[in-house]
Design a protein around this motif. Sequence first.
Motif, PDB file in Angstrom:
ATOM      1  N   HIS A 104      51.545  -4.870  38.616  1.00 42.75           N
ATOM      2  CA  HIS A 104      50.634  -3.745  38.824  1.00 42.75           C
ATOM      3  C   HIS A 104      49.408  -4.194  39.626  1.00 42.75           C
ATOM      4  O   HIS A 104      48.962  -3.487  40.535  1.00 42.75           O
ATOM      5  N   TRP A 105      48.871  -5.386  39.306  1.00 46.00           N
ATOM      6  CA  TRP A 105      47.730  -5.936  40.039  1.00 46.00           C
ATOM      7  C   TRP A 105      48.084  -6.081  41.523  1.00 46.00           C
ATOM      8  O   TRP A 105      47.311  -5.699  42.401  1.00 46.00           O
ATOM      9  N   LYS A 106      49.261  -6.635  41.802  1.00 44.35           N
ATOM     10  CA  LYS A 106      49.693  -6.843  43.194  1.00 44.35           C
ATOM     11  C   LYS A 106      49.912  -5.504  43.901  1.00 44.35           C
ATOM     12  O   LYS A 106      49.600  -5.368  45.088  1.00 44.35           O
ATOM     13  N   HIS A 107      50.409  -4.518  43.174  1.00 50.37           N
ATOM     14  CA  HIS A 107      50.615  -3.187  43.767  1.00 50.37           C
ATOM     15  C   HIS A 107      49.273  -2.579  44.180  1.00 50.37           C
ATOM     16  O   HIS A 107      49.143  -2.046  45.292  1.00 50.37           O
ATOM     17  N   ILE A 108      48.288  -2.674  43.303  1.00 49.97           N
ATOM     18  CA  ILE A 108      46.964  -2.131  43.644  1.00 49.97           C
ATOM     19  C   ILE A 108      46.360  -2.905  44.806  1.00 49.97           C
ATOM     20  O   ILE A 108      45.751  -2.315  45.699  1.00 49.97           O
ATOM     21  N   LYS A 109      46.528  -4.221  44.818  1.00 47.00           N
ATOM     22  CA  LYS A 109      46.001  -5.047  45.917  1.00 47.00           C
ATOM     23  C   LYS A 109      46.557  -4.582  47.253  1.00 47.00           C
ATOM     24  O   LYS A 109      45.843  -4.492  48.242  1.00 47.00           O
ATOM     25  N   ASP A 133      39.315   0.297  43.453  1.00 47.24           N
ATOM     26  CA  ASP A 133      40.494  -0.532  43.194  1.00 47.24           C
ATOM     27  C   ASP A 133      40.120  -1.868  42.548  1.00 47.24           C
ATOM     28  O   ASP A 133      40.804  -2.344  41.635  1.00 47.24           O
ATOM     29  N   GLY A 134      39.025  -2.476  43.006  1.00 49.06           N
ATOM     30  CA  GLY A 134      38.603  -3.765  42.469  1.00 49.06           C
ATOM     31  C   GLY A 134      38.304  -3.711  40.984  1.00 49.06           C
ATOM     32  O   GLY A 134      38.628  -4.629  40.234  1.00 49.06           O
ATOM     33  N   PRO A 142      42.734 -13.704  40.984  1.00 49.81           N
ATOM     34  CA  PRO A 142      41.285 -13.932  41.079  1.00 49.81           C
ATOM     35  C   PRO A 142      40.491 -12.687  40.688  1.00 49.81           C
ATOM     36  O   PRO A 142      40.987 -11.567  40.757  1.00 49.81           O
ATOM     37  N   GLU A 143      39.268 -12.928  40.293  1.00 55.58           N
ATOM     38  CA  GLU A 143      38.361 -11.812  40.046  1.00 55.58           C
ATOM     39  C   GLU A 143      38.029 -11.206  41.405  1.00 55.58           C
ATOM     40  O   GLU A 143      37.867 -11.919  42.392  1.00 55.58           O
ATOM     41  N   ARG A 195      43.356  -7.896  35.274  1.00 53.58           N
ATOM     42  CA  ARG A 195      43.173  -9.349  35.132  1.00 53.58           C
ATOM     43  C   ARG A 195      42.764  -9.688  33.702  1.00 53.58           C
ATOM     44  O   ARG A 195      43.266 -10.641  33.106  1.00 53.58           O
ATOM     45  N   ASN A 196      41.853  -8.895  33.132  1.00 50.73           N
ATOM     46  CA  ASN A 196      41.429  -9.114  31.753  1.00 50.73           C
ATOM     47  C   ASN A 196      42.580  -8.926  30.766  1.00 50.73           C
ATOM     48  O   ASN A 196      42.661  -9.630  29.758  1.00 50.73           O
ATOM     49  N   HIS A 197      43.464  -7.970  31.050  1.00 50.93           N
ATOM     50  CA  HIS A 197      44.644  -7.789  30.198  1.00 50.93           C
ATOM     51  C   HIS A 197      45.504  -9.047  30.213  1.00 50.93           C
ATOM     52  O   HIS A 197      45.982  -9.498  29.166  1.00 50.93           O
TER      53      HIS A 197
END
Length: 119
Positions: free
Chosen positions: A23-28, A39-40, A78-79, A47-49
Amino acid sequence: MKKKTVKDQLQKYRESIIERLEHWKHIKKNGCNDPFWADGCNMNLIRNHIIYYKGEIAQICKENRLVLPEEYYIPLPPEVDSGYMAKLDQKERVQRFRQEGRKLVTKKIEYDETQLSLF
């Protein structure tokens, strides 16, 4: 109701790490549609999850003297700047953020999936 076994708990957290990372990569790559947050901000929440799931895995493995699974070592994303926007083509959303005085950033984020992580 049947109580979850240690193996079931670990499997749930392992799957959650993979799911959240995807999901993180999809949003990126594509951004998201959250009308209130850039988005960030959403990427940092994800990332916290992942950090949480890794912590739970570490605790379960320590308490049960188990070897840490490979998902634990997947590099942590990364943050990201909370104003990061993957794309600015969502005109209405971007305009609303700018009217609120938010600084939007589009600099691409580097994430090396092959770099080993200890946490």
